[in-house]
Scaffold this motif. Structure first.
Motif, short mmCIF file in Angstrom:
data_model
loop_
_atom_site.label_atom_id
_atom_site.label_comp_id
_atom_site.label_asym_id
_atom_site.label_seq_id
_atom_site.Cartn_x
_atom_site.Cartn_y
_atom_site.Cartn_z
N VAL A 137 0.87 -1.18 0.00
CA VAL A 137 0.00 0.00 0.00
C VAL A 137 0.90 1.23 0.00
O VAL A 137 1.64 1.47 0.96
N ASN A 138 0.86 1.99 -1.07
CA ASN A 138 1.70 3.18 -1.21
C ASN A 138 0.85 4.44 -1.06
O ASN A 138 -0.19 4.58 -1.73
N VAL A 139 1.30 5.35 -0.22
CA VAL A 139 0.57 6.60 0.01
C VAL A 139 1.04 7.63 -0.98
O VAL A 139 2.19 8.10 -0.93
N SER A 140 0.17 8.00 -1.89
CA SER A 140 0.44 9.05 -2.85
C SER A 140 -0.33 10.29 -2.40
O SER A 140 -0.32 10.63 -1.22
N SER A 141 -1.01 10.95 -3.30
CA SER A 141 -1.76 12.16 -2.98
C SER A 141 -2.55 12.56 -4.23
O SER A 141 -2.23 12.12 -5.34
N GLY A 178 -6.95 13.65 -0.19
CA GLY A 178 -7.04 15.08 -0.40
C GLY A 178 -6.26 15.78 0.71
O GLY A 178 -5.27 15.24 1.21
N TYR A 179 -6.70 16.96 1.10
CA TYR A 179 -6.00 17.71 2.14
C TYR A 179 -6.50 17.30 3.52
O TYR A 179 -7.68 17.47 3.84
N PHE A 180 -5.61 16.76 4.34
CA PHE A 180 -5.93 16.37 5.70
C PHE A 180 -4.99 17.10 6.67
O PHE A 180 -3.85 17.39 6.33
N LYS A 181 -5.48 17.36 7.86
CA LYS A 181 -4.73 18.13 8.84
C LYS A 181 -3.77 17.20 9.59
O LYS A 181 -4.17 16.45 10.48
N THR A 182 -2.50 17.25 9.22
CA THR A 182 -1.46 16.48 9.88
C THR A 182 -0.25 17.38 10.10
O THR A 182 -0.25 18.55 9.68
N ARG A 183 0.78 16.82 10.73
CA ARG A 183 2.00 17.60 10.94
C ARG A 183 2.64 17.98 9.61
O ARG A 183 3.27 19.03 9.48
N VAL A 184 2.48 17.13 8.61
CA VAL A 184 3.07 17.39 7.29
C VAL A 184 2.44 18.61 6.64
O VAL A 184 3.10 19.33 5.89
N LYS A 199 -9.57 24.61 5.96
CA LYS A 199 -10.43 23.76 5.14
C LYS A 199 -9.98 22.30 5.15
O LYS A 199 -10.61 21.45 4.54
N TYR A 200 -8.85 22.02 5.81
CA TYR A 200 -8.34 20.65 5.85
C TYR A 200 -9.32 19.74 6.60
O TYR A 200 -9.92 20.14 7.59
N SER A 255 -9.34 7.27 -2.91
CA SER A 255 -9.23 8.73 -2.89
C SER A 255 -10.03 9.29 -1.71
O SER A 255 -11.12 9.85 -1.87
N PRO A 256 -9.50 9.14 -0.49
CA PRO A 256 -10.24 9.62 0.69
C PRO A 256 -10.32 11.13 0.77
O PRO A 256 -9.37 11.83 0.41
N GLY A 257 -11.45 11.61 1.24
CA GLY A 257 -11.68 13.05 1.35
C GLY A 257 -12.61 13.53 0.26
O GLY A 257 -12.40 13.23 -0.92
N TRP A 258 -13.61 14.33 0.64
CA TRP A 258 -14.56 14.83 -0.36
C TRP A 258 -13.89 15.78 -1.34
O TRP A 258 -14.29 15.87 -2.50
#
Length: 317
Positions: free
Chosen positions: A160-164, A207-213, A256-257, A282-285
């Protein structure tokens, strides 16, 4: 005719729903190795799989991150420190994994470790700025995968590779989008190659999620540092107003994250535990309804939308 078409579409989604609900057997005997478990998606996924009863091998960049994760999980979770930019660190972690999985092999490999900074107009950056991001997000993913492929193949497991969504649509300069395009390409070729051995490869495109990154505070600090080092000519071209507007847009964007990180980790869990995982998630609306559709739009339309939403340099034509 339209009724038949609607029936076919409905049947397709019904069959897909049924297939995706089928779960792999004997999950309690399976090992999953996750990179980037200090915080964010990696930490949450480790805890989530632990509750599910899987054996989690969690790689953290720091011992502090590893200690924090151990306090939050059961003894099914084991931790190791890993710097995905260093070959010797990856080799040691791969050996550590092999000692634990033995002849059973490694069921799941989740390449989650990643960074985003620096993000800025490409002209502001040096080659090393790009290399720093690519070493973690792309080359680290590749080397970790190659090191653990024999163990994954033995288990006929999952990668499982995390892209964006930025692996489909490059909206800003720097190494981040480049690295995620690379992860997409690597994952696609790997998926076809490993299908002959019963190994499945899935790509997560959040999509855009609120993390340290994605912290706006870290972005502003990085952006200000880049501005301080660019030449006077570049500063004159862009102007102080561009700098202020760019940093303000980062603050506005952070509001908006999406804060529910489980939307991403649920996709990761499904990719690891479902008999028939998807090729892409593709998680996130914002990913589903905006960025992914935007990636299929004509270039002139995408450019117009990007120009409308980003600051203009002081001396733009």
């Amino acid at each position: 005719m339209w009724l038949c078409l609607a029936a076919l579409v409905g049947l397709y989604y019904l069959v897909r729903w049924y297939r995706e609900r089928q779960v792999v057997s004997q999950l309690l005997d399976k090992f999953v190795f996750i990179t980037g478990c200090d915080s964010g998606f990696g930490s949450l996924l480790a805890r989530q799989l632990d509750r599910r009863g899987l054996r989690v091998l969690a790689a953290c960049l720091t011992e502090e991150g590893a200690e924090q994760l151990r306090r939050q999980t059961s003894d099914r979770v084991e931790t190791v420190t890993l710097d995905v930019t260093k070959t010797e660190s990856i080799a040691a972690a791969a050996q550590w994994v092999q000692e634990r999985v033995g002849d059973r092999g490694l069921w799941g490999l989740v390449n989650n470790a990643g960074i985003s900074m620096p993000v800025a107009p490409n002209e502001w950056l040096t080659k090393q700025d790009f290399v720093d991001v690519l070493n973690v997000n792309l080359l680290g993913t590749i080397e970790v995968t190659l090191s653990l492929l024999p163990a994954v193949r033995k288990a006929r497991g999952r990668v499982v590779n995390v892209s964006s969504v930025m692996g489909r649509l490059s909206l800003f300069g720097g190494g981040y989008c480049i690295s995620k395009y690379g992860v997409e390409a690597f994952s696609d070729s790997l998926r076809r190659e490993l299908s002959y051995f019963g190994v499945k490869v899935a790509i997560i495109e959040p999509g855009y999620f609120k993390t340290r990154v994605t912290s706006s505070e870290r972005f502003i600090q990085s952006f200000r540092g880049l501005w301080d080092r660019v030449s006077s000519e570049v500063k004159e071209l862009y102007g102080e107003k561009f700098l202020a507007a760019y940093m303000q847009s980062s603050k506005s964007m952070e509001q908006k994250y999406t804060e529910d990180l489980s939307l991403v980790t649920d996709c990761m869990e499904h990719a690891l535990t479902a008999c028939h995982p998807r090729t892409r998630y593709s998680p996130g609306w914002d990913a589903k309804l905006f960025y992914i559709p935007m990636s299929y739009m004509p270039t002139f339309l995408v450019d117009a939308m990007v120009y409308w939403g980003t600051p203009r340099p002081a001396q733009a034509l």
